[in-house]
Write an enzyme that holds these catalytic residues in place. Structure first.
Site, PDB file in Angstrom:
ATOM      1  N   ASP A 157       0.809  -1.342   0.092  1.00  0.00           N
ATOM      2  CA  ASP A 157      -0.103  -0.081   0.065  1.00  0.00           C
ATOM      3  C   ASP A 157       1.016   1.237  -0.065  1.00  0.00           C
ATOM      4  O   ASP A 157       2.062   1.183  -0.397  1.00  0.00           O
ATOM      5  CB  ASP A 157      -0.834   0.067   1.176  1.00  0.00           C
ATOM      6  CG  ASP A 157      -2.340   0.540   0.811  1.00  0.00           C
ATOM      7  OD1 ASP A 157      -2.318   1.658   0.417  1.00  0.00           O
ATOM      8  OD2 ASP A 157      -3.331  -0.019   0.999  1.00  0.00           O
ATOM      9  N   HIS A 159      -4.052   6.162   2.526  1.00  0.00           N
ATOM     10  CA  HIS A 159      -4.624   5.086   2.104  1.00  0.00           C
ATOM     11  C   HIS A 159      -3.976   3.886   2.894  1.00  0.00           C
ATOM     12  O   HIS A 159      -4.882   3.126   3.448  1.00  0.00           O
ATOM     13  CB  HIS A 159      -4.457   4.689   0.514  1.00  0.00           C
ATOM     14  CG  HIS A 159      -5.152   3.715  -0.082  1.00  0.00           C
ATOM     15  ND1 HIS A 159      -4.597   2.387  -0.223  1.00  0.00           N
ATOM     16  CD2 HIS A 159      -6.286   3.746  -0.484  1.00  0.00           C
ATOM     17  CE1 HIS A 159      -5.496   1.833  -0.704  1.00  0.00           C
ATOM     18  NE2 HIS A 159      -6.541   2.541  -1.163  1.00  0.00           N
ATOM     19  N   SER A 215     -11.096  -0.689  -1.821  1.00  0.00           N
ATOM     20  CA  SER A 215      -9.866  -0.858  -0.998  1.00  0.00           C
ATOM     21  C   SER A 215     -10.230  -0.768   0.617  1.00  0.00           C
ATOM     22  O   SER A 215      -9.378  -1.584   1.212  1.00  0.00           O
ATOM     23  CB  SER A 215      -9.262   0.714  -1.320  1.00  0.00           C
ATOM     24  OG  SER A 215      -8.370   0.644  -2.100  1.00  0.00           O
TER      25      SER A 215
END
Ligand SMILES: *[C@@H]1O[C@H](CO)[C@@H](O)[C@H](O)[C@H]1NC(C)=O
Ligand SMILES: *[C@@H]1O[C@H](CO)[C@@H](O)[C@H](O)[C@H]1NC(C)=O
Ligand SMILES: *[C@@H]1O[C@H](CO)[C@@H](O)[C@H](O)[C@H]1NC(C)=O
Ligand SMILES: *[C@@H]1O[C@H](CO)[C@@H](O)[C@H](O)[C@H]1NC(C)=O
Ligand SMILES: *[C@@H]1O[C@H](CO)[C@@H](O)[C@H](O)[C@H]1NC(C)=O
Ligand SMILES: *[C@@H]1O[C@H](CO)[C@@H](O)[C@H](O)[C@H]1NC(C)=O
Ligand SMILES: *[C@@H]1O[C@H](CO)[C@@H](O)[C@H](O)[C@H]1NC(C)=O
Ligand SMILES: *[C@@H]1O[C@H](CO)[C@@H](O)[C@H](O)[C@H]1NC(C)=O
Ligand SMILES: *[C@@H]1O[C@H](CO)[C@@H](O)[C@H](O)[C@H]1NC(C)=O
Ligand SMILES: *[C@@H]1O[C@H](CO)[C@@H](O)[C@H](O)[C@H]1NC(C)=O
Length: 777
Positions: A151, A222, A543
């Protein structure tokens, strides 16, 4: 690009830099390639594959016939040697160098490096909810399990990475916590046990990029969000500017996190993602969570499909995101038979604002969706004006000191939000029933989104009053909204393009408006004039649903150390819920709230507590996947790219993988797993599947089959009773579907349920036309 108006600066600059990079790449001509090699061809003189690849590359680069016009080009270099996930390497090459490489001994194939993006729909402007994970008992669930994520990095100071009360790091762990810019390895602890970063592919492709923060520190948010969704420690009093206030906790709150940063704000490439997965396997993670994917690639060209095969061989469970390209069919990525593919749904929570119409002090109060984070005086009344479809900036600027009411027509909601933002209006009221409100309702100005029914009340009020006024109030979190969960519109749909014979997605997990940790120094959202910061953020996308399932898998893995990745996947699939909180079938927001088909939902909504004890599992091992690859008519070369073995046993090809779901194509054009299938419009078509279930529940027990009808088709189970004498016993059955050929594009579905006195083991059955249907959509 209707949504860019609400992107915070970081994302705008990201886009600019990616475009920049593409430009330079074109001018440069050379490119990153991922090269698969046959290790059996490696001369004995080489001690390691790495040395062999270096030598192979050197001979290609030193070839005098390859001097190109670009005299300034620096010598091309090896980027990565991959050890666990594939036999081969990546390198930055000119076209002629690549051609020369193709004639080198041992060369199998090569693919151009692919850019990749995380599966968050419109990242920071999305807002989300705390998942129901608080219901998990604060036990030692997951404490011996290591979850690796590929990520954007982590923000190690986040409270969600606190390791209070955690036991020692499992001794088998071989990973590292790398120091780098603003990242001291002492920041790792018993929760965050690994931090590594991968950017050689990115830098080879974009030589001008300067990575200011060259470390695993998350400059985007994220990765902090996904990793704490899977395994964040309990943090009380978390909220997003007062919304969704409560405790934030990961699905497996005591599992360990290892972050492999391969997604950079400047772009991201497959070569780095493969290197990250390679390291995760070597380091010894138990579960891998991948909230990213590659669209429109064959299995043997898909970096994730290739890299995760090696993970599955080592017993590592892999969770992936389905993508955010719904609601059209066949938009899904990661439709890979050996991973779990996760769709995204809503929670039973909404965020509201209140619009109070100043009706002679007898105000009508209307609720609508809102996530406005600012302080706004709820007691003041302001003039209100209706501006129709709000498409004229000049007119809007003239009424900017009012509440402007807009009515959406034909999917213009994003444009309306954009134009009101530019006009700098005092406040906005949007009348819309678009399933895409989620994409737009975080605005930089005070706003409330209401449905057409309430919109009529507002319009009538404005029309009937000479001086219409209203007030707005914010920060309201509503719990128990119905129906929930529902499949959200953006969640990508099956069938899988890369392997249509295995039903995908597998399950749904919470993905919309998920609350999880966020970097202190990355803006969570913005107001007109300034960025706003928060330690928690609300995001939406597959996600967000993918790490939920990674967390569930961590819990199952700890509880059942001897289960294969396929058995864990089966447990998650067959125990998932098909009913929502109205006790009706789970609905599809992208299909007008009709019952969701398994092509949108998978089998159902993940239910961790039931998955711990599923009764029966459908197991599969690597030989089953090889049999499937053989039946797809892949060449030995194509298969060996995935399996890394030059001899793949194709004596038993079968598309009929032992999977806990069924998809049958009834348009005659497709291939089926059945030997007895016929092709004649006037006749009945038959498709047959064979499955073997393993008893992991009570020792002695009898299961009976029941079928929920598949409209237009007859379904039989033979035998329809399975008598188990002991635990771990395996028994087989056949599922037979009969019916007419489907002439039009169509999807019909039902369920097969095996039941004993305690367990309910459910598999969806989808009957549809072949993939062309999906492509036509
Ligand atoms: C890198 O940037 C310099 C100056 O900004 C430019 O002249 C050069 O062409 C760029 N090189 C590449 C490979 O993009
Ligand atoms: C890293 O942290 C340790 C302990 O806090 C400290 O002693 C060391 O100087 C730090 N290293 C760097 C490079 O900042
Ligand atoms: C980033 O750091 C790594 C080591 O941590 C180093 O090898 C690499 O050269 C650095 N890259 C850049 C662009 O500074
Ligand atoms: C939002 O509402 C919650 C719950 O009513 C309250 O505790 C919180 O202080 C409010 N926050 C803001 C920023 O108004
Ligand atoms: C709203 O007011 C509170 C209390 O004065 C303050 O802490 C907060 O920063 C304000 N929020 C914004 C977005 O200005
Ligand atoms: C909106 O759609 C309707 C019918 O779908 C069409 O008649 C109309 O012209 C469209 N309006 C705009 C502004 O595109
Ligand atoms: C593989 O080839 C066989 C023989 O040509 C054919 O019958 C079958 O439909 C093919 N399978 C697929 C998945 O294309
Ligand atoms: C095998 O891979 C090659 C490319 O390496 C491709 O052209 C071919 O179509 C593949 N075969 C199948 C059956 O997909
Ligand atoms: C291939 O698999 C079959 C069983 O499916 C087995 O009988 C055979 O021995 C295997 N061949 C090789 C070369 O391993
Ligand atoms: C789809 O299939 C169902 C059941 O077979 C049938 O009732 C329906 O008419 C079909 N729809 C179309 C568009 O063919």
């Amino acid at each position: 690009m209707t949504a860019t108006h609400i992107c915070v600066c970081l994302w705008l600059s990201t886009i600019a830099i990616i475009l920049h990079a593409v430009f330079f790449t074109l001018a440069d001509q050379s490119d990153n390639y991922i090269i698969h090699m046959d290790v059996l061809a490696m001369p004995k003189a080489f001690s390691t594959q790495h040395n062999w690849y270096l030598s192979t590359l050197a001979s290609v680069l030193n070839n005098p016939h390859l001097v190109t016009a670009n005299l300034n080009s620096s010598p091309s270099k090896l980027i990565y040697t991959y050890t666990d996930v594939m036999n081969g390497f990546s390198a930055h090459l000119t076209p002629s160098q690549l051609e020369a490489l193709k004639t080198s001994p041992g060369y199998i194939s090569s693919f151009r490096d692919l850019p990749v993006k995380p599966d968050t729909t419109h990242s920071p402007q999305f807002l989300g909810l705390n998942p129901k994970v608080g219901a998990w008992p604060a036990s030692n669930y997951g404490s011996d399990i290591i979850i690796g994520l590929v990520d954007t990095g982590v923000w190690p100071e986040s409270e969600s990475f606190r390791d209070q009360g955690m036991s020692e790091i499992p001794s088998r762990w071989k990973g590292r916590c790398e120091s780098g810019t603003q990242f001291n390895s002492s920041l790792c602890n018993k929760k965050l046990i690994g931090a590594r970063s991968f950017n050689k592919g990115l830098l080879a492709e974009n030589r001008n990029v300067t990575i200011a923060v060259n470390s695993t520190r998350d400059m985007d948010g994220h990765g902090t969000h996904t990793s704490t969704t899977a395994a964040g420690s309990h943090v009380g009093g978390a909220s997003y500017f007062g919304y969704a206030i409560g405790s934030a906790i990961g699905v497996a709150p005591k599992a360990r996190v290892a972050m492999y940063k391969a997604l950079w704000e400047f772009g991201a490439y497959a070569s780095d993602v493969i290197a990250a997965i390679d390291s995760a396997i070597t380091d010894g993670v138990d579960v891998i969570s991948l909230s990213l994917g590659f669209d429109d690639v064959a299995l043997y060209e898909d970096p994730i499909a290739i890299a995760t095969f090696a993970a599955i061989e080592r017993g590592i469970f892999v969770s992936t995101s389905a993508g955010n390209k719904g609601p059209s069919l066949a938009t899904l990525h990661n439709g890979t038979p050996w991973v779990i593919t996760v769709a995204a749904g809503t929670l039973d929570r909404e965020f509201h604002g209140t619009l109070t119409l100043c009706n002679n002090n007898n105000g009508v109060r209307l609720h609508g969706l809102s996530l406005y984070p600012g302080n706004f005086s709820a007691s003041h009344n302001f003039p209100m004006v209706f501006m129709g479809t709000c498409d004229n900036l000049k007119k809007l600027i003239r009424v900017r000191n009012k509440f402007v009411v807009c009515e959406e027509k034909n999917g213009t909601l994003g444009d309306q939000v954009d134009i009101l933002d530019r006009a700098k209006v005092l406040g906005g009221v949007f009348i819309s029933d678009s399933p895409e409100v989620t994409f737009y309702f975080q605005t930089r100005f005070p706003s409330i989104f209401i449905n057409p029914e309430k919109g009529k009340i507002v319009k009538d009020y404005i029309m009937k009053n000479s001086n219409p006024k209203a007030s707005m109030a914010f920060n309201m979190t509503v719990l128990g909204t119905k129906p929930a969960p529902s499949v959200d519109s953006y969640s990508s749909r099956g069938p899988s393009q890369s392997c249509p014979f295995v039903l995908k997605p597998d399950v749904m997990a919470p993905g919309t408006l998920i609350l999880a940790a966020w970097p202190q120094k990355v803006p969570a959202t913005g107001l007109e004039s300034k960025s706003l910061f928060s330690n928690f953020n609300l995001l939406s996308g597959t996600s967000m649903s993918c790490p939920h399932v990674a967390g569930v898998a961590a819990l199952l893995k700890e509880a059942h150390r001897d289960w294969s990745p396929a058995a864990i996947r089966s447990a998650i699939i067959t125990t998932s819920d098909i009913l929502d909180n109205t006790l009706g079938l789970i609905k599809d927001i992208g299909d007008d709230y009709k019952s969701a088909s398994p092509l949108a939902l998978g089998t159902g909504h993940v239910n961790p507590n039931r998955a711990l004890d599923p009764g029966l599992v459908y197991d599969a091992g690597t030989e089953d996947y090889v049999n499937l690859l053989c039946a797809l008519n892949f060449t030995q070369r194509n298969i060996s790219i995935i399996t890394r073995s030059s001899s793949n046993n194709c004596s038993n090809p079968s598309l009929d993988l032992n999977y806990p779901s069924f998809i049958a194509f009834f348009d005659g054009g497709g291939v089926t797993s059945s030997s007895s299938s016929t092709r004649d419009k006037s006749k009945t078509v038959v498709r047959e599947f064979k499955r073997t279930v393993t008893n992991v529940g009570e020792g002695k027990t009898t299961y009976e089959a029941s079928i929920t009808a598949v409209k237009g088709f007859r379904v039989y189970v033979i035998p329809n009773k399975l008598v188990f004498k002991e635990k771990k016993q395996k028994l087989s059955y056949k599922l037979r579907i009969e019916g007419p050929e489907m002439i039009k594009e169509n999807v019909s579905f039902g369920y097969l349920v095996w039941k004993d006195l305690k367990y309910v083991v459910r598999s969806p059955i989808v009957v549809t036309t072949h993939v062309q249907l999906a492509r036509a959509n």
